[in-house]
Structure formats: C-alpha cells, structure tokens
Design an enzyme around this catalytic site. Structure first.
Site, short mmCIF file in Angstrom:
data_model
loop_
_atom_site.label_atom_id
_atom_site.label_comp_id
_atom_site.label_asym_id
_atom_site.label_seq_id
_atom_site.Cartn_x
_atom_site.Cartn_y
_atom_site.Cartn_z
CD GLU A 145 7.51 1.75 -0.24
OE1 GLU A 145 8.22 0.93 -0.89
OE2 GLU A 145 7.86 2.91 -0.03
CD GLU A 159 0.82 0.39 3.04
OE1 GLU A 159 0.75 1.64 2.92
OE2 GLU A 159 1.80 -0.17 3.57
#
Length: 356
Positions: A316, A175
């Site tokens: 991430e 994300e």
C-alpha cells in the site's frame, strides 16, 4: 509514448557539487563525523536531488496505484478480487493501513485506479486513470499490450506531475492489487534470470507457494519476455500498477524531488524505472525490507539498502510512509544543527560575558 520519452529525456544526474558541499557541512556539524549514520547520507542525497543545502520535504504524498490481475484465475491468492476495490476506496477515504501511517507522518494518500476490474462510483474519491479492466491471465497470454504497458507508466507520470504542480516535494510509491506479488515475482525473474522459486513468497496469502511458482514459471515460458526490454517484460508478465509506480519514480527524478519506495512490489517497479533510465537510482530512497523473499534480491539489484526492518509486508505504501519522519529528521539535522565552530564561538561568547 511521447510523455514517457520526454520524461526520460528530462532526467538529469543529481548535483554532485552540491552533495560535496552538503557532506562538508554535515561533517562540520557539532558531532563526531559519521555519527548520525544513514541520516547523514540521506541529507547529502536530498541536497544533490534538490540542488539545495536548505532542505524541505514538508509536503508529502503517497501515490497508491491499484489494478487487478487476470492471473487471479489460476488461484494464486486466497483473497477475493473485490478487495482491490475495497482498499482503493479506503485509500481515498483515509481508513486503510497506509492512511493511518501517512496521517501520523503528515502525508496525504492519493488513490489511483490504473486498472481495477470494476467501475468505481464517482463518489469514491479514487482518481480514474484506468488503462484497462485488469490484465489478461499471463499464464495463458501476455498480461497486456506494449501500448498499454507504456500507458500505465504514463499514468504514474501524469499523477506524479500533477502532485508536484500542487507543491508536493517528496513522493512515495504504493499499490493495491490482488495477485500483484505474483506479477512482481514474474517481472523480477524475467528481467534478471532468476528461477521463480528464488523470488516468490506467500504474498497476502496462498494455499501453495509451489503452485504459485509453477504458474509464474509457465507465464514466463509461454510469453518469453525479453530481459533486455523492461517494457516487454512489464507487458507480458507484469501489472498495470507496477507500470504506474515505475512512472511515479521517473516523474520524481525528472522533477528533481526524492521518491521513497515501499517494499517488494514497489522495489520491483523501481527496477523497471531503473532499467529504463539508470539515473533514477540516485533519486530513490528505500524505506523498509519486506518479508517477501524477493525483496532482498530486488534491493540488492537496485543497489540500495532499506533503512528499516519492521517485518512488514502490507504494501500500500505503508513502509514508505513510515520512513517519511526519518527524512524530516535528516532535514532538521541539516537545517538546525550548529557547526562545531559555531558552538565553540557561542561558548567563548558565554565565557566572555561571565568574565565581564
């Protein structure tokens, strides 16, 4: 809503009979039973997920979903919102932290805009699946509508399904979104009745944790999310990328492939998927224990123990990518190690050849 419902209906339990066969095979390998610890558990889980004893997770993808948050207005992050744009493009171009780790693991990173508060250039390489331009400020009103929350989940399902069609056989959730630890802490607190002070940390940086806690507490008080309805919680105090990652988890389970989750934010998203369909739990492989205080609580609620403790909190999908080689090792153990019986036969053959 139709895609979400059909995906939920498609999710079946892992194959317990195959898992039993896998456990018998693992125990028969040329080693003391249980001596490879979690590697053995992963191999057995992969067998149950894929319904195969010959394991393969060679085609890997990290799906990193990006979105912005209206609660940014409340000064709950020291980072400018433009970072969401910069990093999302960086995912697509291959120069962020998750990309470096994924490259080492032989995985690709798929960058998806599910709700960035800007229009990205067509040349960015980011897949445009924007539901809306960021959420509303949850400290004043619901973050999004129920329909938008469902659409965010379906974006994750769509992107994951597309990767599976391309041959991907293991997924990971990642994300990007300034303030998404705020939303994750709010979802965790609202879903399971925790005080925000118990599940809120520094995230990527904030001047005052207490202020962040107070904002989350106010958001829950104003919106009154229903803890028995995960979509209501997501809509009122969540984030578009959280919904997207929940959709990736649901898609993986529906397609009978494993999904590796990253740290705190990914684990909260997995909890949303789990609340929608508990059978997804057996398809999830946790990667690492994030430094965020809510991470341990979220993992315990999911009933899964992360395999790595690397003091990481980047997000991430970086921790998930780092765990990919461990899955490769589990497959190699299952596929290439000889059994104790085979080893004994081999040694007997050598001895017979020497005598002759």
């Amino acid at each position: 809503m139709e895609l979400l419902q059909s995906t939920l209906q498609a999710i079946q339990p892992v194959n317990k009979e195959i898992m039993k066969q896998a456990r018998e095979k693992v125990d028969a390998l040329c080693k003391p039973p249980g001596s490879l610890g979690k590697l053995e558990q992963i191999a057995v889980q992969l067998a149950g997920i894929t319904e195969k004893l010959e394991l393969d997770v060679s085609n890997k993808a990290v799906i990193s979903l990006a979105a912005d948050h209206g609660v940014y207005e409340e000064n709950v992050s020291n980072n400018p919102q433009i970072v969401t744009v910069m990093q999302s493009i960086g995912f697509a171009k291959g120069f962020t932290g998750v990309c470096a780790i994924a490259r080492a693991a032989g995985a690709k990173v798929v960058s998806v805009d599910v709700g960035i508060n800007a229009d990205l250039p067509e040349t960015s390489g980011v897949i445009n699946k924007k539901v809306r331009y960021g959420t509303a400020n949850m400290a004043k009103e619901p973050a999004m509508s129920r329909e938008e929350a469902i659409r965010a989940i379906e974006v994750g399902i769509e992107v994951a399904n597309d990767q599976v069609k391309q041959g991907v056989n293991v997924l990971a959730t990642g994300e990007m979104g300034i303030c998404n630890t705020t939303a994750s802490s709010a979802v965790l607190a609202a879903l399971f009745g925790y005080d925000p002070g118990e599940v809120t940390g520094m995230g990527a940086g904030v001047d005052s944790i207490q202020h962040k806690i107070d904002v989350i507490r106010r958001a829950i008080e104003i919106n009154q999310p229903n803890p028995d309805d995960p979509i209501d919680v997501l809509a009122k105090v969540g984030g578009l990328e959280l919904g997207g990652m929940a959709g990736v988890v649901l898609s993986a389970a529906a397609n009978r492939i494993p999904v590796v989750i990253d740290g705190f934010i990914s684990t909260v998203s997995a909890l949303i998927a789990y609340q929608l369909e508990p059978k997804v739990k057996d398809y999830i492989i946790p990667s690492h224990m994030s430094e965020e205080p809510g991470a341990k609580i979220a993992s315990e609620l999911l009933g899964l123990e992360p395999m790595l403790n690397m003091n990481m909190r980047l997000g991430e999908g970086s921790g998930a990518a780092l765990a990919f080689p461990i899955l490769d090792a589990a497959c190699s153990m299952m596929n290439t190690m000889t059994t104790l019986e085979e080893s004994n036969q081999y040694m007997q053959q050598i001895m017979e050849n020497q005598r002759s």
